[in-house]
Scaffold this motif. Structure first.
Motif, PDB file in Angstrom:
ATOM      1  N   HIS A 191       0.043  -0.255 -15.247  1.00 14.13           N
ATOM      2  CA  HIS A 191      -0.548   0.079 -16.536  1.00 14.13           C
ATOM      3  C   HIS A 191      -1.047  -1.202 -17.198  1.00 14.13           C
ATOM      4  O   HIS A 191      -0.378  -2.242 -17.141  1.00 14.13           O
ATOM      5  CB  HIS A 191       0.473   0.750 -17.468  1.00 14.13           C
ATOM      6  CG  HIS A 191       1.057   2.017 -16.927  1.00 14.13           C
ATOM      7  ND1 HIS A 191       2.056   2.024 -15.977  1.00 14.13           N
ATOM      8  CD2 HIS A 191       0.783   3.322 -17.196  1.00 14.13           C
ATOM      9  CE1 HIS A 191       2.378   3.279 -15.693  1.00 14.13           C
ATOM     10  NE2 HIS A 191       1.616   4.083 -16.420  1.00 14.13           N
ATOM     11  N   GLU A 195      -2.709   1.219 -21.958  1.00 17.31           N
ATOM     12  CA  GLU A 195      -2.049   2.359 -21.316  1.00 17.31           C
ATOM     13  C   GLU A 195      -0.541   2.324 -21.559  1.00 17.31           C
ATOM     14  O   GLU A 195       0.082   3.371 -21.759  1.00 17.31           O
ATOM     15  CB  GLU A 195      -2.342   2.349 -19.817  1.00 17.31           C
ATOM     16  CG  GLU A 195      -3.799   2.621 -19.469  1.00 17.31           C
ATOM     17  CD  GLU A 195      -4.097   2.404 -18.002  1.00 17.31           C
ATOM     18  OE1 GLU A 195      -5.140   2.869 -17.529  1.00 17.31           O
ATOM     19  OE2 GLU A 195      -3.277   1.739 -17.313  1.00 17.31           O
ATOM     20  N   GLN A 198       0.218   3.631 -24.978  1.00 16.88           N
ATOM     21  CA  GLN A 198       0.088   5.085 -25.055  1.00 16.88           C
ATOM     22  C   GLN A 198       1.237   5.789 -24.339  1.00 16.88           C
ATOM     23  O   GLN A 198       1.754   6.799 -24.821  1.00 16.88           O
ATOM     24  CB  GLN A 198      -1.252   5.506 -24.450  1.00 16.88           C
ATOM     25  CG  GLN A 198      -2.464   5.010 -25.232  1.00 16.88           C
ATOM     26  CD  GLN A 198      -3.773   5.305 -24.526  1.00 16.88           C
ATOM     27  OE1 GLN A 198      -3.794   5.634 -23.341  1.00 16.88           O
ATOM     28  NE2 GLN A 198      -4.878   5.175 -25.244  1.00 16.88           N
TER      29      GLN A 198
END
Length: 508
Positions: A191, A195, A198
């Motif tokens: 990631h 990302e 999130q």
């Protein structure tokens, strides 16, 4: 205040009325040079094993049950004035009152070693490191079968650890002052930073508080603000000087593969010559110089793989590509020289309350293979056995322990580790690791766990008497304040909205 009392004091703020019992086992320092097996030369380290067991009793008539446990190691590297606190495993049984004491216990645990005022090892720089991987159970076998235990998912576990580090980082920023430094790093393999934010539900966004250090997305091995425990050699890149090899950590398995890739085969020995003595410029001297140079070179591709490439390739490892979110967290705390005691005590000097390493291993082995926590009754028997074993070893008694479970009996306890979505780090190829140099014997005698040590440093209890936790009121207003909404018997206020019927037209 010793370590045990510090941990108990952190539980005093929990809501409701209950009593906690704690057992703190810290082993004496031992010489160790296995943390950086591919460093040349290997650094001389000193390691201590730490095991904390916390049990809870809701009221005088209820049984005492284990509710939380911490397994960790503290490494000291005198050559670089660094220490590493590795949080190996944290687990809970879910068989105590809500809220569970795990977060309070873990925060107090890390603060004890991070704060220079209480740090038991003489080091200016401390790194706290952990690998977050969601499992249904870590230290309490079959505890996942208990309905009240709700293990965190992979993303929520990473977010939980970051909240814990946020609070510890804020405390340490205040403790070290303006001359100190606190740095926090995290990376979720596979990631990018956006990302990761999130996935973790916004927990990783920069803090608005000036007291809390900012999180840096990435690894700490290229920064120069806080020294690393194993200083790399000048002008020679060797990945083995940066990446430590902790137990049950996927990094060590990956390091093994890199080290044993394209490893050159040692040349055959030349036949002996009839020359009576070596003049210094013959083939034997050249071979010795060549062997010496090769001995200092990194194994395999450790000298070719860079740090950023290492972490990029980590995202393709088995533990990181099966769909589960995993995270590596590091926090570094550095203080000035005057915050460290002078003169420095010997790294092997015994301290009050320490126990032999064999005692920790025996308790941990019994916990992992001799008991289970699937029901309150089994948890009660397991708690009695574990706590009785600790006291018996301190009294010089040898309690009779149950035999380890067979493979069939232990299959249920280990099924979570074998699940494809929750992989376990494969064992290392220890036979292929570089040989470990013999370490000199410890000049100090192994500590002896006595009943005095048990009462003063190992065992302790605290009674918590606070108002119960106020349940959160529902945003819709259908549940009145003071009601949890989980119990069908709770008196709740329900607002029923009447449905307005549409009037029928006369000509319809």
């Amino acid at each position: 205040m010793n370590f045990r009392d510090h941990l108990l004091a952190a539980l005093n703020t929990l809501p409701d009325v209950r009593e906690f019992y704690i057992h703190v086992l810290v082993t004496a320092p031992a010489k160790d040079n296995s943390l950086y097996p591919y460093a040349s030369p290997r650094p001389r380290l000193y390691v201590q094993d730490i095991l904390v067991l916390l049990s809870e009793q809701a009221n005088p008539d209820s049984p005492r049950l284990l509710v939380a446990a911490i397994e960790a190691c503290i490494y000291l590297a005198p050559a670089t004035d660094c220490a590493i606190l590795y949080m190996s495993k944290i687990d809970s049984t879910g068989q105590g009152l809500a809220p569970p004491p795990t977060a309070n216990l873990v925060r107090a645990f890390i603060r004890w070693y991070a704060d220079p005022a209480t740090r038991p090892v003489a080091a200016r720089h401390l790194w706290v490191q952990l690998f977050a991987r969601a499992q249904r159970q870590y230290l309490f076998p079959n505890s996942s079968d208990y309905p009240a235990k709700r293990p965190l998912s992979d993303a929520r576990l990473c977010a939980w650890w970051q909240r814990v580090f946020n609070q510890v980082g804020a405390d340490m920023r205040e403790a070290v002052g303006g001359e100190g430094r606190v740095e926090m790093y995290y990376v979720l393999p596979g990631h990018n930073e956006l990302e990761a934010q999130q996935v973790m539900g916004g927990a990783s966004f920069p803090s608005t508080s000036t007291a809390t250090p900012q999180w840096l997305y990435g690894h700490p091995y290229t920064q120069t603000k806080i020294p690393l425990p194993c200083s790399p050699p000048e002008g020679l890149h060797n990945l083995g000087h940066y990446i430590p090899s902790f137990e049950d950590d996927p990094k060590n398995r990956f390091m093994d593969e890199i080290a044993f890739t394209d490893t050159p085969v040692s040349p055959r020995k030349r036949p002996r010559t009839d020359t009576p003595r070596d003049t210094g410029d013959g083939p034997e001297s050249q071979d010795r110089e060549r062997d010496k140079d090769k001995k200092d070179l990194p194994m395999g591709e450790l000298g070719k793989v860079g740090l950023d490439e290492f972490w990029e390739r980590m995202s393709f490892r088995q533990e990181c590509v099966v769909g589960a979110v995993t995270g590596f967290f590091s926090i570094g705390i550095s203080v000035s020289e005057d915050r460290v005691p002078s003169p420095r005590p010997s790294p092997l000097a015994p301290q009050p309350g320490q126990v032999p390493r064999s005692m920790n291993r025996r308790i941990l082995s019994t916990l992992l293979t001799g008991v289970e926590f699937s029901t309150p009754e089994r948890a009660r028997k397991a708690t009695d056995l574990i706590e009785g074993t600790v006291r018996g070893l301190c009294e010089g008694l040898a309690p009779k322990l149950p035999p380890p479970r067979s493979k069939n009996q232990n299959a249920e306890a280990t099924r979570d580790f074998l699940a494809p979505s929750l992989p376990k780090t494969p064992p290392r190829r220890r036979s292929d690791l570089p040989p470990v140099n013999d370490v000199s014997p410890n000049p100090f005698d192994e500590p002896e766990a006595t009943l005095e040590t048990y009462k003063a440093h190992i065992f302790g209890s605290i009674t918590v008497s606070n108002p119960p936790l106020r349940p959160k009121a529902a945003a819709s207003g259908t549940i009145t304040e003071g009601s949890t909404g989980d119990n069908p018997g709770d008196k709740t206020k329900i607002n029923v909205l009447a449905v307005r019927k549409k009037k029928r037209r006369p000509d319809a």
